[in-house]
Design a protein around this motif. Structure first.
Motif, short mmCIF file in Angstrom:
data_model
loop_
_atom_site.label_atom_id
_atom_site.label_comp_id
_atom_site.label_asym_id
_atom_site.label_seq_id
_atom_site.Cartn_x
_atom_site.Cartn_y
_atom_site.Cartn_z
N MET A 1 0.83 -1.19 0.00
CA MET A 1 0.00 0.00 0.00
C MET A 1 0.87 1.24 0.00
O MET A 1 1.88 1.31 0.69
N LYS A 2 0.48 2.23 -0.82
CA LYS A 2 1.27 3.45 -0.94
C LYS A 2 0.84 4.46 0.12
O LYS A 2 -0.33 4.74 0.27
N TYR A 3 1.81 4.98 0.87
CA TYR A 3 1.50 5.91 1.95
C TYR A 3 1.70 7.37 1.53
O TYR A 3 0.93 8.24 1.89
N SER A 4 2.75 7.64 0.78
CA SER A 4 3.06 9.02 0.39
C SER A 4 2.77 9.22 -1.09
O SER A 4 3.21 8.43 -1.94
N THR A 5 2.07 10.29 -1.41
CA THR A 5 1.76 10.57 -2.82
C THR A 5 2.95 11.22 -3.52
O THR A 5 2.99 11.27 -4.75
N ASN A 6 3.94 11.70 -2.75
CA ASN A 6 5.09 12.39 -3.35
C ASN A 6 6.18 11.43 -3.82
O ASN A 6 7.09 11.84 -4.53
N VAL A 7 6.11 10.17 -3.39
CA VAL A 7 7.16 9.21 -3.70
C VAL A 7 6.57 8.08 -4.53
O VAL A 7 5.49 7.57 -4.21
N SER A 8 7.28 7.70 -5.57
CA SER A 8 6.81 6.61 -6.42
C SER A 8 7.05 5.26 -5.74
O SER A 8 8.06 5.06 -5.08
N SER A 9 6.13 4.34 -5.91
CA SER A 9 6.32 2.99 -5.38
C SER A 9 6.71 2.03 -6.51
O SER A 9 6.71 0.82 -6.33
N SER A 10 7.07 2.60 -7.67
CA SER A 10 7.45 1.79 -8.82
C SER A 10 8.82 1.15 -8.61
O SER A 10 9.79 1.83 -8.25
N ARG A 11 8.91 -0.16 -8.83
CA ARG A 11 10.19 -0.87 -8.69
C ARG A 11 11.21 -0.29 -9.65
O ARG A 11 12.37 -0.08 -9.29
N ARG A 12 10.79 -0.03 -10.88
CA ARG A 12 11.70 0.48 -11.90
C ARG A 12 12.32 1.81 -11.47
O ARG A 12 13.53 2.02 -11.54
N LYS A 13 11.49 2.72 -10.98
CA LYS A 13 11.97 4.05 -10.59
C LYS A 13 12.85 3.98 -9.33
O LYS A 13 13.82 4.72 -9.20
#
Length: 131
Positions: free
Chosen positions: A1-13
């Protein structure tokens, strides 16, 4: 689950950010936990590792071995610890690179910058606990 909208949770990034990080960012990425005694004394959980710190290896083939850090290679994300060597096929001995996450710092090399960093980290903890 993503907590911060400012940080990407993408593995690639995340991987791209990790492997293209500049030297100062790599310094913080190469942090190691402090031993329980140091955590209690300073009120800080981890610190960026540096030359002349004394460490214990907690994972891998060299687990439980202790020594002083002789070099930190930010480019390779590894730390060299004294007396942690292996022999090459041609008979030459080489230092073995240990990832910083596999280490526990048992003694800090103190100077004014390190002391200031400990104060800063500890003060921030004190404010959050008081609220």
């Amino acid at each position: 689950m993503k907590y911060s909208t400012n940080v990407s949770s993408s593995r690639r990034k995340s991987r791209k950010a990790h492997f293209t990080a500049h030297s100062e960012a790599r310094r913080t990425l190469m942090s190691a936990n402090l031993s329980k005694e140091l955590q209690a004394r300073h009120g800080v959980r981890s610190m960026p590792i540096r030359k002349d710190d004394e460490v214990t290896i907690t994972r891998g083939m060299y687990k439980t071995r202790e020594g002083k850090v002789t070099a930190c290679f930010r480019k390779k994300f590894v730390v060299h610890v004294e007396r942690i060597t292996r022999e090459k096929a041609n008979g030459a001995t080489v230092q073995v690179g240990i990832p910083a996450s596999s280490l526990v710092i048992t003694k800090l090399k103190m100077d004014k910058d390190r002391k200031a960093a400990l104060e800063r980290k500890n003060r921030n903890k004190g404010k959050s606990e008081g609220d």
